[in-house]
Design a protein around this motif. Structure first.
Motif, short mmCIF file in Angstrom:
data_model
loop_
_atom_site.label_atom_id
_atom_site.label_comp_id
_atom_site.label_asym_id
_atom_site.label_seq_id
_atom_site.Cartn_x
_atom_site.Cartn_y
_atom_site.Cartn_z
N VAL A 134 9.26 15.24 -9.24
CA VAL A 134 8.46 14.03 -9.41
C VAL A 134 7.63 13.70 -8.17
O VAL A 134 6.80 12.79 -8.20
N ILE A 135 7.86 14.43 -7.09
CA ILE A 135 7.09 14.28 -5.85
C ILE A 135 6.52 15.66 -5.51
O ILE A 135 7.23 16.67 -5.63
N ARG A 136 5.29 15.66 -5.09
CA ARG A 136 4.63 16.95 -4.77
C ARG A 136 5.44 17.73 -3.75
O ARG A 136 6.02 17.17 -2.83
N MET A 151 3.66 8.54 5.71
CA MET A 151 2.50 8.05 4.97
C MET A 151 2.90 6.84 4.10
O MET A 151 2.25 5.79 4.14
N LEU A 152 3.98 6.97 3.35
CA LEU A 152 4.45 5.89 2.50
C LEU A 152 4.83 4.66 3.33
O LEU A 152 4.41 3.54 3.02
N LEU A 153 5.58 4.87 4.39
CA LEU A 153 6.02 3.74 5.21
C LEU A 153 4.85 3.07 5.94
O LEU A 153 4.85 1.86 6.14
N GLY A 154 3.85 3.84 6.31
CA GLY A 154 2.67 3.27 6.95
C GLY A 154 1.92 2.33 6.01
O GLY A 154 1.53 1.22 6.39
N ILE A 155 1.73 2.76 4.78
CA ILE A 155 1.04 1.93 3.79
C ILE A 155 1.88 0.71 3.43
O ILE A 155 1.39 -0.41 3.35
N TYR A 156 3.17 0.94 3.25
CA TYR A 156 4.08 -0.17 2.95
C TYR A 156 4.09 -1.18 4.10
O TYR A 156 4.02 -2.39 3.88
N ALA A 157 4.15 -0.71 5.34
CA ALA A 157 4.17 -1.61 6.50
C ALA A 157 2.89 -2.43 6.57
O ALA A 157 2.93 -3.63 6.86
N GLN A 158 1.76 -1.81 6.29
CA GLN A 158 0.50 -2.55 6.31
C GLN A 158 0.50 -3.63 5.22
O GLN A 158 0.07 -4.75 5.45
N PRO A 202 5.83 -8.33 -6.37
CA PRO A 202 6.72 -7.17 -6.42
C PRO A 202 6.08 -5.97 -7.12
O PRO A 202 6.43 -4.83 -6.83
N GLY A 203 5.13 -6.23 -8.01
CA GLY A 203 4.45 -5.12 -8.68
C GLY A 203 3.63 -4.26 -7.73
O GLY A 203 3.30 -3.12 -8.05
N GLN A 204 3.31 -4.80 -6.58
CA GLN A 204 2.53 -4.04 -5.61
C GLN A 204 3.30 -2.83 -5.09
O GLN A 204 2.70 -1.82 -4.75
N ILE A 205 4.62 -2.93 -5.03
CA ILE A 205 5.44 -1.80 -4.58
C ILE A 205 5.23 -0.62 -5.53
O ILE A 205 4.96 0.50 -5.11
N ARG A 206 5.33 -0.89 -6.84
CA ARG A 206 5.10 0.17 -7.83
C ARG A 206 3.66 0.70 -7.75
O ARG A 206 3.42 1.89 -7.90
N ARG A 207 2.72 -0.20 -7.50
CA ARG A 207 1.31 0.21 -7.39
C ARG A 207 1.12 1.15 -6.20
O ARG A 207 0.45 2.18 -6.32
N ILE A 208 1.70 0.80 -5.06
CA ILE A 208 1.60 1.67 -3.88
C ILE A 208 2.20 3.04 -4.19
O ILE A 208 1.59 4.07 -3.90
N LEU A 209 3.38 3.06 -4.81
CA LEU A 209 4.01 4.34 -5.15
C LEU A 209 3.15 5.13 -6.13
O LEU A 209 2.96 6.33 -5.98
N ARG A 210 2.63 4.45 -7.15
CA ARG A 210 1.80 5.14 -8.15
C ARG A 210 0.58 5.77 -7.50
O ARG A 210 0.27 6.94 -7.73
N LEU A 211 -0.09 5.02 -6.64
CA LEU A 211 -1.30 5.55 -5.99
C LEU A 211 -0.97 6.70 -5.05
O LEU A 211 -1.72 7.67 -4.97
N LEU A 212 0.16 6.60 -4.37
CA LEU A 212 0.54 7.71 -3.49
C LEU A 212 0.90 8.96 -4.29
O LEU A 212 0.54 10.07 -3.92
N VAL A 213 1.62 8.75 -5.38
CA VAL A 213 2.04 9.92 -6.17
C VAL A 213 0.86 10.53 -6.90
O VAL A 213 0.67 11.76 -6.92
N GLU A 214 0.01 9.70 -7.47
CA GLU A 214 -1.14 10.21 -8.22
C GLU A 214 -2.29 10.61 -7.30
O GLU A 214 -3.15 11.38 -7.69
#
Length: 187
Positions: free
Chosen positions: A138-140, A151-158, A171-183
């Motif tokens: 599920v992760i590249r 990369m994930l923690l940098g975006i999350y921290a910002q 809270p939906g922003q967490i899923r959005r960040i993950l979706r954009l990083l994965v996609e």
């Protein structure tokens, strides 16, 4: 536990409560010493400054997060779902302790590509979850999990820094960040 460890733990407990009750800025070293039941000399023998105490509270919170998630990784829980839970839990901690979160989100020393080898860390548990996600497909797999974690923690921290500065938390922003990083951000 030896006396020194008990004293440091009591000081950290007192500081955490003082920061929660009064805020980091309004809490003095004297306040912490009084709450911990120690004299200032003992406080300063244990910690160099209020910033030092805050840094140790962040490290303690990171260490506490490790066992909370390690068994879920080992059980093969879906890595994307687990990442969302981990980041949402972290966001909850940031909102509960905003001034301590500022220390965690803006470290004085920039993180290395690999997590610290000598202690538990949020970076390590995120990296290990990403590696599990790579094994799950599920992760590249063509990128190093250490790099993906930074990369994930940098975006999350910002994102959380913006929330702490007054932006609304969704809270939906967490899923959005993950979706954009994965996609990815490409078309």
């Amino acid at each position: 536990m030896n006396r020194r460890v008990r004293t440091r733990s009591a000081i950290l407990d007192a500081a955490e409560q003082a920061f929660r009750d009064q805020g980091y800025g309004a809490t003095s070293m004297e306040d912490i010493a009084q709450r911990a039941g120690v004299v200032r000399k003992t406080l300063y023998n244990a910690f160099a400054s209020k910033e030092d105490i805050a840094g140790h509270l962040v490290l303690r919170a990171e260490a506490a997060s490790e066992p909370r998630y390690r068994h879920r990784i080992d059980a093969g829980e879906n890595a994307l779902d687990l990442l969302a839970v981990m980041l949402a839990d972290s966001a909850g901690w940031c909102l509960q302790f905003p001034e301590l979160a500022a220390f965690a989100l803006s470290p004085r020393i920039r993180p290395a590509l690999s997590p610290p080898p000598d202690r538990p860390s949020f970076q390590r548990i995120i990296r290990d979850t990403l590696a599990a996600g790579q094994a799950q497909g599920v992760i590249r797999r063509d990128e190093d999990a250490d790099f993906l974690a930074l990369m994930l923690l940098g975006i999350y921290a910002q994102h959380m820094t913006s929330v702490l500065a007054g932006a609304a938390f969704d809270p939906g922003q967490i899923r959005r960040i993950l979706r954009l990083l994965v996609e990815g951000i490409g078309a």
